[in-house]
Design an enzyme around this catalytic site. Structure first.
Site, PDB file in Angstrom:
ATOM      1  N   HIS A 157       0.859  -1.177   0.000  1.00  0.00           N
ATOM      2  CA  HIS A 157       0.000   0.000   0.000  1.00  0.00           C
ATOM      3  C   HIS A 157       0.900   1.233   0.000  1.00  0.00           C
ATOM      4  O   HIS A 157       1.853   1.316   0.774  1.00  0.00           O
ATOM      5  CB  HIS A 157      -0.895   0.017   1.241  1.00  0.00           C
ATOM      6  CG  HIS A 157      -1.677   1.294   1.386  1.00  0.00           C
ATOM      7  ND1 HIS A 157      -1.357   2.270   2.302  1.00  0.00           N
ATOM      8  CD2 HIS A 157      -2.756   1.758   0.702  1.00  0.00           C
ATOM      9  CE1 HIS A 157      -2.202   3.277   2.193  1.00  0.00           C
ATOM     10  NE2 HIS A 157      -3.058   2.996   1.230  1.00  0.00           N
ATOM     11  N   GLY A 161     -11.484   5.384  -0.712  1.00  0.00           N
ATOM     12  CA  GLY A 161     -10.424   6.324  -1.016  1.00  0.00           C
ATOM     13  C   GLY A 161      -9.068   5.652  -0.980  1.00  0.00           C
ATOM     14  O   GLY A 161      -8.873   4.571  -1.567  1.00  0.00           O
ATOM     15  N   HIS A 162      -8.128   6.243  -0.248  1.00  0.00           N
ATOM     16  CA  HIS A 162      -6.742   5.783  -0.246  1.00  0.00           C
ATOM     17  C   HIS A 162      -6.537   4.511   0.568  1.00  0.00           C
ATOM     18  O   HIS A 162      -5.550   3.805   0.361  1.00  0.00           O
ATOM     19  CB  HIS A 162      -5.865   6.911   0.309  1.00  0.00           C
ATOM     20  CG  HIS A 162      -4.394   6.713   0.124  1.00  0.00           C
ATOM     21  ND1 HIS A 162      -3.821   6.456  -1.109  1.00  0.00           N
ATOM     22  CD2 HIS A 162      -3.361   6.715   1.015  1.00  0.00           C
ATOM     23  CE1 HIS A 162      -2.508   6.329  -0.976  1.00  0.00           C
ATOM     24  NE2 HIS A 162      -2.207   6.473   0.300  1.00  0.00           N
ATOM     25  N   PHE A 163      -7.458   4.220   1.482  1.00  0.00           N
ATOM     26  CA  PHE A 163      -7.318   3.056   2.375  1.00  0.00           C
ATOM     27  C   PHE A 163      -8.522   2.120   2.226  1.00  0.00           C
ATOM     28  O   PHE A 163      -9.330   1.981   3.147  1.00  0.00           O
ATOM     29  CB  PHE A 163      -7.201   3.503   3.833  1.00  0.00           C
ATOM     30  CG  PHE A 163      -5.940   4.243   4.168  1.00  0.00           C
ATOM     31  CD1 PHE A 163      -4.816   3.574   4.607  1.00  0.00           C
ATOM     32  CD2 PHE A 163      -5.888   5.633   4.057  1.00  0.00           C
ATOM     33  CE1 PHE A 163      -3.647   4.261   4.926  1.00  0.00           C
ATOM     34  CE2 PHE A 163      -4.732   6.326   4.375  1.00  0.00           C
ATOM     35  CZ  PHE A 163      -3.613   5.639   4.809  1.00  0.00           C
TER      36      PHE A 163
END
Length: 291
Positions: free
Chosen positions: A106, A267-269
């Protein structure tokens, strides 16, 4: 006796003069998955994934130097580069005797993980990428201030990036692109920010922002690795990510036509706000990997 095999265990080992903290769960004889975190967080972001997957897999999630509970020597005393982060993870896995594993990457975990894959292609059983980029396609307008810094290492360009290290910016990373922000636990950003606010840590992060510029020129080598070694790959991305856009996930299919690509409303996570779906996809993927 209470069964603790699936519990998350917490360890610190000495690697090249640093204390490296890592979380571990699952049976050491089970197939291994190494989880590599990104900015602005640490292995703490993987607590739920470790718990969810420990019944079938051996999970190892280290904190990179400068992050989490690992040593964070001052920026003028340790070379904060992605090559050096990869060196540390490589040495940790060697120390633990983990020589065959899948990767979960990630954000910053992707450039660390792809460096490991190039060094030891025979060790990689598969790759799970959740907003871990390897293509220019994935770099959004978010990166313009960083590109400016890569092109001109001026004090002005460096100072302009300090706004990325504020509590507001850290909170934004967790909430942007998330349809229901009530799913975001605000304590995660508070924990991350407390560590970012340690004396000297901003300089560490700014050095890594600069060194991130070494990654896009390596994309071609990472893509060649994918085409040549053809590792099984699962991309489970948040389609609303304004840092690594969904085109970065789709791009893996150019080099790996069999790649499994899933864009989630996140979103990003995505593994935090779409946890159940992420876990189901990762579990199914890992079950199909070679021993």
């Amino acid at each position: 006796m209470e069964m603790t095999m699936n519990a998350v265990r917490h360890h610190t080992v000495r690697i090249d003069g640093l204390d490296i903290f890592y979380r571990e769960a699952g049976d050491p004889d089970a197939p291994a998955l190494v989880l590599l975190h990104g900015f602005p967080t640490s292995s703490v972001v993987y607590r739920d994934l470790l718990t969810d997957l420990a019944d079938e897999f051996h999970l190892i999630a280290p904190d990179h130097p400068g992050f989490g509970l690992s040593s964070a020597p001052p920026a003028d005393a340790w070379d904060y580069t992605f090559d050096h982060l990869a060196d540390t993870v490589d040495a940790l896995l060697e120390k633990l005797g983990v020589t065959r594993y899948a990767l979960h990457v990630h954000d910053y975990g992707a450039p660390v993980g792809f460096r490991l894959a190039l060094r030891h292609p025979e060790r990689i059983t598969g790759i799970v990428t959740q907003n871990g980029n390897a293509y220019e396609d994935g770099l959004t307008p978010f990166w313009k201030p960083l590109r400016d810094y890569w092109a001109d290492r001026s004090t002005e360009n460096r100072e302009a990036l300090r706004s990325t290290l504020t509590a507001e910016a850290t909170h934004w990373q967790y909430t942007h692109g998330v349809p229901d922000t009530a799913l975001v636990d605000p304590s995660q950003a508070l924990y991350d920010q407390a560590l970012l606010d340690r004396p000297g840590n901003q300089e560490i992060q700014l050095d890594l922002f600069l060194d991130y510029g070494t990654n896009p020129p390596r994309y071609a080598a990472w893509q060649h690795y994918l085409r040549t070694h053809r590792p099984p790959l699962l991309a489970v991305w948040g389609r609303g990510d304004e840092i690594f856009g969904p085109d970065g996930a789709r791009a893996f299919a150019r080099d790996l036509p069999d790649a499994r690509i899933h864009l989630l409303d996140a979103g990003h996570f995505p593994f935090l706000t779409r946890r159940a779906r992420s876990v189901a996809l990762i579990r199914d993927f890992l079950r199909g990997l070679p021993d």
